[in-house]
Design a protein around this motif. Structure first.
Motif, PDB file in Angstrom:
ATOM      1  N   GLU A 155       0.829  -1.243  -0.123  1.00 51.39           N
ATOM      2  CA  GLU A 155       0.039  -0.115   0.069  1.00 51.39           C
ATOM      3  C   GLU A 155       0.943   1.412   0.069  1.00 51.39           C
ATOM      4  O   GLU A 155       0.368   2.163  -0.698  1.00 51.39           O
ATOM      5  N   ASN A 156       2.070   1.032   0.584  1.00 50.77           N
ATOM      6  CA  ASN A 156       2.814   2.259   0.580  1.00 50.77           C
ATOM      7  C   ASN A 156       3.745   2.789  -0.557  1.00 50.77           C
ATOM      8  O   ASN A 156       4.190   3.754  -0.856  1.00 50.77           O
ATOM      9  N   LYS A 157       3.697   1.780  -1.519  1.00 48.55           N
ATOM     10  CA  LYS A 157       4.498   1.949  -2.765  1.00 48.55           C
ATOM     11  C   LYS A 157       3.619   2.793  -3.539  1.00 48.55           C
ATOM     12  O   LYS A 157       2.515   2.188  -4.057  1.00 48.55           O
ATOM     13  N   LYS A 158       3.991   3.837  -4.124  1.00 47.30           N
ATOM     14  CA  LYS A 158       3.264   4.860  -4.953  1.00 47.30           C
ATOM     15  C   LYS A 158       3.417   4.636  -6.581  1.00 47.30           C
ATOM     16  O   LYS A 158       4.886   4.552  -6.902  1.00 47.30           O
ATOM     17  N   ILE A 159       2.453   4.357  -7.103  1.00 46.68           N
ATOM     18  CA  ILE A 159       2.682   4.132  -8.471  1.00 46.68           C
ATOM     19  C   ILE A 159       1.670   5.214  -9.330  1.00 46.68           C
ATOM     20  O   ILE A 159       0.794   5.619  -8.620  1.00 46.68           O
ATOM     21  N   ILE A 160       1.865   5.328 -10.353  1.00 46.62           N
ATOM     22  CA  ILE A 160       0.993   6.349 -11.308  1.00 46.62           C
ATOM     23  C   ILE A 160       0.962   5.694 -12.569  1.00 46.62           C
ATOM     24  O   ILE A 160       1.829   4.892 -13.366  1.00 46.62           O
ATOM     25  N   LEU A 161      -0.211   5.356 -12.919  1.00 43.93           N
ATOM     26  CA  LEU A 161      -0.774   4.824 -14.254  1.00 43.93           C
ATOM     27  C   LEU A 161      -1.033   5.954 -15.263  1.00 43.93           C
ATOM     28  O   LEU A 161      -2.186   6.689 -14.853  1.00 43.93           O
ATOM     29  N   LEU A 162      -0.635   5.960 -16.414  1.00 45.12           N
ATOM     30  CA  LEU A 162      -0.470   6.979 -16.970  1.00 45.12           C
ATOM     31  C   LEU A 162      -0.986   6.797 -18.536  1.00 45.12           C
ATOM     32  O   LEU A 162      -0.436   5.740 -19.409  1.00 45.12           O
ATOM     33  N   SER A 163      -1.917   7.539 -19.007  1.00 47.70           N
ATOM     34  CA  SER A 163      -2.352   7.173 -20.473  1.00 47.70           C
ATOM     35  C   SER A 163      -3.245   8.266 -20.957  1.00 47.70           C
ATOM     36  O   SER A 163      -3.723   9.050 -20.394  1.00 47.70           O
ATOM     37  N   SER A 164      -3.188   8.322 -22.338  1.00 45.22           N
ATOM     38  CA  SER A 164      -4.286   9.155 -22.985  1.00 45.22           C
ATOM     39  C   SER A 164      -5.657   8.695 -22.783  1.00 45.22           C
ATOM     40  O   SER A 164      -5.785   7.316 -22.156  1.00 45.22           O
ATOM     41  N   ASP A 165      -6.736   9.368 -23.217  1.00 46.71           N
ATOM     42  CA  ASP A 165      -7.992   8.860 -23.120  1.00 46.71           C
ATOM     43  C   ASP A 165      -8.239   7.678 -24.026  1.00 46.71           C
ATOM     44  O   ASP A 165      -7.389   7.271 -24.976  1.00 46.71           O
ATOM     45  N   GLY A 166      -9.412   7.083 -24.140  1.00 51.23           N
ATOM     46  CA  GLY A 166      -9.835   6.134 -25.095  1.00 51.23           C
ATOM     47  C   GLY A 166      -9.197   4.688 -24.695  1.00 51.23           C
ATOM     48  O   GLY A 166      -9.019   4.352 -23.716  1.00 51.23           O
ATOM     49  N   GLY A 167      -8.815   4.137 -25.996  1.00 51.69           N
ATOM     50  CA  GLY A 167      -8.529   2.703 -25.675  1.00 51.69           C
ATOM     51  C   GLY A 167      -7.134   2.564 -24.834  1.00 51.69           C
ATOM     52  O   GLY A 167      -6.801   1.437 -24.142  1.00 51.69           O
ATOM     53  N   HIS A 168      -6.353   3.528 -24.863  1.00 51.64           N
ATOM     54  CA  HIS A 168      -4.933   3.459 -23.926  1.00 51.64           C
ATOM     55  C   HIS A 168      -5.337   3.156 -22.551  1.00 51.64           C
ATOM     56  O   HIS A 168      -5.055   2.654 -21.648  1.00 51.64           O
ATOM     57  N   LEU A 169      -6.398   4.432 -22.180  1.00 53.58           N
ATOM     58  CA  LEU A 169      -6.993   4.369 -20.655  1.00 53.58           C
ATOM     59  C   LEU A 169      -7.666   2.800 -20.288  1.00 53.58           C
ATOM     60  O   LEU A 169      -7.640   2.523 -19.275  1.00 53.58           O
ATOM     61  N   ALA A 170      -8.285   2.415 -21.523  1.00 49.06           N
ATOM     62  CA  ALA A 170      -9.179   1.101 -21.343  1.00 49.06           C
ATOM     63  C   ALA A 170      -8.237   0.111 -20.853  1.00 49.06           C
ATOM     64  O   ALA A 170      -8.466  -0.626 -20.098  1.00 49.06           O
ATOM     65  N   GLN A 171      -7.051  -0.003 -21.439  1.00 50.14           N
ATOM     66  CA  GLN A 171      -6.007  -1.086 -21.066  1.00 50.14           C
ATOM     67  C   GLN A 171      -5.434  -0.843 -19.801  1.00 50.14           C
ATOM     68  O   GLN A 171      -5.264  -1.899 -18.946  1.00 50.14           O
ATOM     69  N   ILE A 172      -5.214   0.435 -19.313  1.00 49.25           N
ATOM     70  CA  ILE A 172      -4.781   0.934 -17.797  1.00 49.25           C
ATOM     71  C   ILE A 172      -5.784   0.355 -16.909  1.00 49.25           C
ATOM     72  O   ILE A 172      -5.253  -0.428 -16.012  1.00 49.25           O
ATOM     73  N   LEU A 173      -7.024   0.569 -17.167  1.00 53.28           N
ATOM     74  CA  LEU A 173      -7.990   0.146 -16.499  1.00 53.28           C
ATOM     75  C   LEU A 173      -8.125  -1.291 -16.351  1.00 53.28           C
ATOM     76  O   LEU A 173      -8.510  -1.895 -15.191  1.00 53.28           O
ATOM     77  N   GLU A 174      -8.104  -2.185 -17.321  1.00 54.36           N
ATOM     78  CA  GLU A 174      -7.787  -3.597 -17.184  1.00 54.36           C
ATOM     79  C   GLU A 174      -6.660  -4.193 -16.248  1.00 54.36           C
ATOM     80  O   GLU A 174      -6.698  -5.153 -15.727  1.00 54.36           O
TER      81      GLU A 174
END
Length: 158
Positions: free
Chosen positions: A2-21
């Protein structure tokens, strides 16, 4: 974790859909999703820890506005990086993500680039820029390995 910080970064659309997967994985961390602000992405504030970048210019204004948006997003990216200070940035691209990845790398953040599922046998602009600095470069189709030699093929996210 929980303490390890990450950023999930993408443009919107399909790139974001893949991040949300990847939500089963990223929900275990102190995560922040960063994507372009659009009518489709604003409702995600109710479900995820999310911040927004300025969307890419589209249409005839694209060439003229690209530089402005790039510098604006670099400023916003720096602010987000200072506030969240991630151990890693996981990105699926596109060009909107380049400033944050470059700034993050300068600050010692690990960059994990996942090439879009749509890239079956072709290169991507943001991938070409970020490939040399990526700590891990993941492809979803084996045919793309010819463009990105140090890439790791792990199959599709979906």
């Amino acid at each position: 974790m929980e303490n390890k910080k990450i950023i999930l970064l993408s443009s919107d659309g399909g790139h974001l859909a893949q991040i949300l997967e990847l939500n089963e994985m990223f929900l275990k961390y102190n995560y922040l999703i960063v994507t372009e602000e659009s009518p489709a992405t604003l409702p995600l504030r109710e479900k995820y820890n999310i911040k927004f970048l300025k969307a890419r210019a589209k249409g005839k204004k694209r060439n003229l506005a690209f530089i402005f948006v790039l510098f604006f997003n670099a400023f916003i990216s720096l602010k987000i990086l200072i506030q969240h200070f991630p151990k890693a940035i996981i990105t699926t691209g596109s060009s909107t993500t380049v400033p944050m990845c470059l700034l993050g790398k300068l600050g010692g953040t690990k960059i994990i680039y996942i090439l879009s599922y749509a890239r079956v046998n072709s290169r991507a602009f943001s991938a070409d820029i970020l490939y040399p600095i990526a700590d891990k470069f993941i492809i979803q189709w084996p045919g793309v390995k010819k463009f990105y030699k140090k890439a790791v093929y792990l199959g599709g996210i979906y």
